[in-house]
Design a protein around this motif. Structure first.
Motif, short mmCIF file in Angstrom:
data_model
loop_
_atom_site.label_atom_id
_atom_site.label_comp_id
_atom_site.label_asym_id
_atom_site.label_seq_id
_atom_site.Cartn_x
_atom_site.Cartn_y
_atom_site.Cartn_z
N PRO A 87 0.80 -1.23 0.00
CA PRO A 87 0.00 0.00 0.00
C PRO A 87 0.83 1.28 0.00
O PRO A 87 0.31 2.34 -0.35
N ARG A 88 2.10 1.19 0.35
CA ARG A 88 2.88 2.44 0.47
C ARG A 88 3.55 2.86 -0.82
O ARG A 88 4.20 3.90 -0.89
N ILE A 89 3.40 2.05 -1.87
CA ILE A 89 3.95 2.45 -3.16
C ILE A 89 2.88 3.25 -3.91
O ILE A 89 1.69 3.04 -3.74
N ASP A 90 3.34 4.18 -4.74
CA ASP A 90 2.43 5.04 -5.52
C ASP A 90 2.01 4.30 -6.80
O ASP A 90 2.77 4.24 -7.76
N TRP A 91 0.84 3.70 -6.79
CA TRP A 91 0.32 2.95 -7.94
C TRP A 91 -0.63 3.82 -8.73
O TRP A 91 -1.53 4.44 -8.14
#
Ligand SMILES: C[S@@+](CC[C@H](N)C(=O)[O-])C[C@H]1O[C@@H](n2cnc3c(N)ncnc32)[C@H](O)[C@@H]1O
Length: 269
Positions: A87-91
């Motif tokens: 969840p902490r990556i910018d998708w």
């Protein structure tokens, strides 16, 4: 793995991709790519056609919080899994030929792992990669070699073709390293090089791989596209059961193991 449209519409296909394919089939190449690119703390990394996000996740494992990592894919289903896993990556949802950049946004490292073969406009996608890469930044693009060169997947395709007629498997449709290099040079990249890398891929259980591969083959075939859901399922079952003998030579008591080959092209911005 190509994502047949009928499978893309099933909520579970991306989950199956992540659960069964990513670690054995996609993670090793992502590791290898970053071994070659040698990330530095603070690198900004872009993963194009990120799927469920293994390339971005490996970058995150190596950079920790000292990295700015973005993953972009056209499929909201694949991105939903990517978001759930990391969840902490910018998708971001977007098309490779019109990437959703923020104002002035650029990256030190741009990777596209097994995505280029699916892009209808490869020149537009490559121009976007060029636009994304900061001066002096590094690009890596991987595309599987032709399935005619990979005996195991060629054999499985031939079993499917008995029911479906000739199948042009998009996953293995851009195996020509010279064409890949030319594409990157035409877009203005510097220091373009490519090499073929082969390695043994192992699945502890060959059954899910066989099923997903068969779904992809049926979904890509002209005959499969015309089928209703019921008939498609019936053909998938038939092809899966008829593929057992093709699997046999690759079974070694602890699953299946086969050689797979990719092109890995690298370049500088
Ligand atoms: C075989 S998967 C590879 C995913 C990921 N790079 C990996 O290594 O697991 C191919 C991905 O390309 C994506 N894709 C196909 N066409 C695309 C396009 N025009 N723009 C962005 N992504 C695309 C698909 O949605 C899919 O997630």
């Amino acid at each position: 793995m190509t994502l047949p449209s009928y499978a893309m519409n099933q909520a579970t296909f991306s989950e199956m991709y992540e659960r069964w394919l990513v670690d054995p089939l996609f993670r090793p190449w992502a590791e290898m790519t970053f071994d070659e690119l040698e990330l530095s703390p603070g690198d900004r990394v872009l993963d194009i056609a990120c799927g469920t996000g293994i390339v971005a996740r490996v970058a995150k494992e190596r950079l920790g919080d000292a990295g700015y990592i973005v993953g972009i894919d056209i499929s909201s289903d694949m991105l939903a899994v990517a978001r759930a896993v990391a969840p902490r990556i910018d998708w971001r949802e977007g098309n490779a030929s019109a990437l959703p950049f923020r104002d002035g946004e650029q990256f030190d490292i741009v990777v596209c792992q097994q995505g280029m073969q699916f892009f209808p406009d490869k020149h537009a996608a490559t121009a976007q990669m060029r636009r994304a890469l900061a001066k002096g930044g590094r690009l890596a693009v991987a595309t599987w070699r032709s399935d005619d060169e990979i005996p195991f997947v060629r054999e499985l395709r031939r079993v499917a073709e008995r029911h479906l007629g000739a199948i042009a498997d998009q996953r293995y449709s851009f195996g020509d390293a010279a064409a890949l290099e030319a594409l990157l040079r035409d877009a203005g990249f510097h220091g373009v090089r490519s090499r073929t890398i082969s390695r043994t891929i192992r699945f502890k259980d060959g059954a899910p791989f066989l099923r997903l591969n068969t779904m992809a083959l049926v979904g890509m075939s002209a005959a499969g596209k015309d089928m209703g859901d019921q008939e498609r399922k019936r053909v998938v079952e038939k092809v899966v059961s008829e593929s057992a003998p093709a699997l046999q030579p690759y079974s070694d008591g602890s699953g299946i193991a086969f050689e797979l080959s990719t092109n890995l092209a690298t370049a500088r911005g």
